[in-house]
Design an enzyme around this catalytic site. Structure first.
Site, short mmCIF file in Angstrom:
data_model
loop_
_atom_site.label_atom_id
_atom_site.label_comp_id
_atom_site.label_asym_id
_atom_site.label_seq_id
_atom_site.Cartn_x
_atom_site.Cartn_y
_atom_site.Cartn_z
NE ARG A 148 -4.11 1.79 0.55
CZ ARG A 148 -5.07 2.02 -0.35
NH1 ARG A 148 -5.01 1.46 -1.55
NH2 ARG A 148 -6.10 2.78 -0.05
CB THR A 167 -8.72 -0.67 -8.71
OG1 THR A 167 -8.55 0.58 -8.04
CG2 THR A 167 -8.22 -1.75 -7.81
CB THR A 186 -5.47 0.43 -6.80
OG1 THR A 186 -6.31 1.54 -7.14
CG2 THR A 186 -4.79 0.74 -5.48
CD GLU A 239 -8.96 6.09 -5.29
OE1 GLU A 239 -9.65 5.06 -5.19
OE2 GLU A 239 -9.44 7.20 -5.57
CD GLU A 284 -4.48 3.94 -3.88
OE1 GLU A 284 -5.67 3.65 -3.76
OE2 GLU A 284 -3.84 3.82 -4.94
CG ASP A 320 -8.37 5.22 -1.29
OD1 ASP A 320 -9.25 5.82 -1.93
OD2 ASP A 320 -7.96 4.09 -1.62
CB SER A 323 -7.03 -0.41 0.71
OG SER A 323 -7.42 -1.10 -0.45
N GLY A 344 -13.24 -1.78 -7.51
CA GLY A 344 -14.58 -1.22 -7.25
C GLY A 344 -14.64 -0.33 -6.03
N GLY A 345 -13.48 0.06 -5.49
CA GLY A 345 -13.48 0.96 -4.33
C GLY A 345 -14.26 0.36 -3.18
#
Ligand code: DON
Length: 578
Positions: A108, A397, A415, A417, A434, A437, A461, A483-484
């Site tokens: 991440r 993503t 991803t 984002e 990112e 997020d 995430s 798909g977030g």
């Protein structure tokens, strides 16, 4: 089990064989035909045929699932540049079949060390708008995916590191033909044509995206690939390429960043313990924080386990209402309790405890919408005076699933984002956004927001790569999706489709998507849900008909060892293998 197998095997022969599959039948929007196949030995399901092919070629050459994952992600960096790449992050679950061990790798992105809580506020003290925060330098996190792949390869890889770069280098040198989906997305992007190098890279002199079929070479990225192949990822994280990334974000025309070369050099991927639960006697293992996705998948499945989803069936309003309501409850807990575990004591055990989930499930009535779907009352809530804060996301993503010849597997979601991330490009790759997020507004009024911006922190995430084992402990399902915040809902619903509705992966990934977020219920356009909109309204939902941003790629290992795969018909992916 025998009945399940019978249904599945009957369907194998109804699916297209791999040889018959079209090479790159991209669809710009909406849903295309089902995509799937069956193989005997190994399989790669990914969001572009080039990436799936690259992964398959590495396995054919003697590589394992981790080796293939490196090749797949490098090729996705070019062939699906809107979704993921070396300028972004990701999570990987690796199943080591011989050692009977699971590894979770965390790549991440991280905030620069200097990041402050009010990162996305204007100088006049006003909160930035969503797009305003995304586009430009400040949203860019220190990329993590390559450090993660290097760590996974060092621990679990088989082929030499440099070998894994060969498919991507070939594509960077020789090009791949621009597809209809990428062309469409580029023609609908406001920012990429505004500045260099994206303007010249993606668009022609007429200001339109380069036409479908244009050979997209990437010489700048070829240099990055060759250097990383020879020197390892320090070629990306230190020296000239790292300096270029930092220069791009600190001199960006919008939202100049405070990222430094020291931030780049300091990035470390982590190995963490995955989290596991169960569904209908199977063991479900998935990703731990800083993703909230794994917790949400386990909670959603745990709640649905208390309903007879098989009896309700795949085109049932009650089944989909239960999925949506479980999803609402899971999202509420995510907003309250989940963030980077290095900064916040995420109560993982409490959130996935059977007794807790049983209590949450009691709030669900398949025949009605619950009025409010609040977060659960864990002790931490009062102790830390917590405030629930969301972090909305825009589609991009990618997810890919791999099973190799030895039975090892990778489920990896990666991803940058939103579509094309921050819209900034350096050295032929896109830089993520990112950091949006994080939950970055300041409406908590003194209460603690778990996912607030902090220096060197990872933003929360929802990515949920997942591995499922049968009653005997044998690996059975490899799955995940983009798909977030909707990722856990897509993944959990598809697991229901595989396990309860007994659909083969190509059909399971194509089942209708339902998403709750905020007050409205999103019903996927062009599916039975659209026709049933009135029934959902009658249950008390405010309904929106929408296209879906899933990109599910799943593999199921049948009892006889046959691998059955499915690529999401909403994207341009493919299933490859032998
Ligand atoms: O890490 C996350 O959860 C998000 N950045 C993923 C974004 C995403 O999946 C967008 N979707 N289609």
């Amino acid at each position: 089990m025998r009945a399940i197998a019978a249904v599945l095997f009957a369907t194998v022969f109804a699916l297209p064989t791999l040889a018959a599959e079209a090479v790159n039948p991209e669809t710009p929007t909406g849903r295309g035909a089902l995509r799937g196949g069956a193989t005997k030995s190994y399989m790669v399901a990914a969001a572009t045929s080039y990436a799936a092919e690259a992964g398959a070629s590495i396995i054919k050459a003697g590589g394992n699932a981790v080796d293939a994952a490196v090749a797949v992600e490098l090729v996705l960096s070019m062939t699906e540049p809107q979704s993921s790449g070396v300028g972004g992050g990701g999570f990987m679950l690796f199943w080591d079949q011989a050692g009977k061990q699971m590894h979770m790798y965390d790549g991440r992105e991280k905030a620069p060390a200097a990041a402050i809580e009010k990162r996305f506020f204007r100088p006049d003290g006003q909160l930035m708008g969503r797009i305003e925060a995304i586009v430009g330098g400040k949203s860019v996190g220190v990329p993590g995916v390559m450090r993660m792949l290097e760590l996974a390869h060092r621990k679990n890889g088989k082929l030499p590191w440099a070998r894994l770069f060969e498919p991507a280098i070939k594509i960077a040198d020789e090009g791949f033909p621009m597809g209809a989906r990428l062309n469409y997305i580029l023609n609908n992007d406001t920012y990429l044509p505004l500045w260099e190098p994206t303007k010249s890279f993606f668009y022609g002199a007429d200001g339109k995206a380069k036409p479908v079929g244009t050979l997209m070479k990437n010489p700048a990225f070829a240099v990055v690939l060759r250097r990383m192949a020879a020197e390892g990822t320090s070629a990306l994280y230190t020296g000239q390429i790292a300096a270029d990334v930092v220069k791009t974000v600190t001199t960006a025309a919008r939202n100049a960043s405070d990222m430094t070369v020291a931030d780049m050099a300091a990035y470390e991927a982590k190995e963490r313990d995955p989290i596991c639960g169960h569904y209908r006697g199977k063991k479900v293992c998935t990703i731990a924080p800083p993703s909230s996705g794994g917790i949400s998948v386990l909670q959603t499945l745990g709640m649905l386990e208390r309903f007879d989803m098989a009896a309700m069936g795949p085109e049932s309003v009650a089944a989909y209402n239960a999925i949506a309501e479980a999803g609402r409850l899971a999202l509420a807990d995510r907003a309250m309790y989940v963030a980077d575990p290095d900064f916040f004591p995420v109560p993982v055990k409490e959130l996935i405890a059977d007794s807790y989930i049983a209590g949450r499930a009691k709030l669900i009535d398949p025949k009605a919408r619950m009025k409010d779907a609040p977060a659960g009352e864990l002790t931490l809530r009062k102790a830390m005076n917590l405030y629930a804060a969301e972090s909305p996301e825009i589609p991009a993503t990618t997810h890919f699933s791999i099973v190799d010849k030895q039975g090892n597997a990778v489920a990896m979601t990666a991803t940058i984002e939103s579509g094309f991330g921050s819209k900034l490009m350096s050295n032929g790759f896109m830089l993520n956004n990112e950091l949006t997020d994080f939950s970055y507004d300041d409406i908590a009024q003194g209460r603690t927001v778990a996912n607030r911006v902090q220096g060197s922190k990872r933003p929360r995430s929802a990515m949920s790569p997942t591995l499922i084992f049968d009653k005997d402990g044998k690996l059975e399902i490899v799955i995940g999706s983009p798909g977030g915040p909707a990722i856990p809902a897509y993944v959990a619903k598809t697991i229901v489709a595989l396990v309860d509705w007994k659909l083969p992966p190509a059909e399971a990934v194509g089942t209708a998507n339902i998403v709750t977020g905020g007050d409205a219920l999103n019903l996927e356009a062009g599916t039975f849900l659209e026709k049933q909109a009135g029934a959902f309204t009658a249950l008390g939902h405010t309904v929106r008909i929408d296209s879906s941003g899933s990109g599910l790629h799943a593999i199921r290992i049948m009892p006889d060892g046959t691998l059955m795969g499915g690529a999401d018909p909403r994207r341009e992916g493919a299933v490859k293998g032998e």
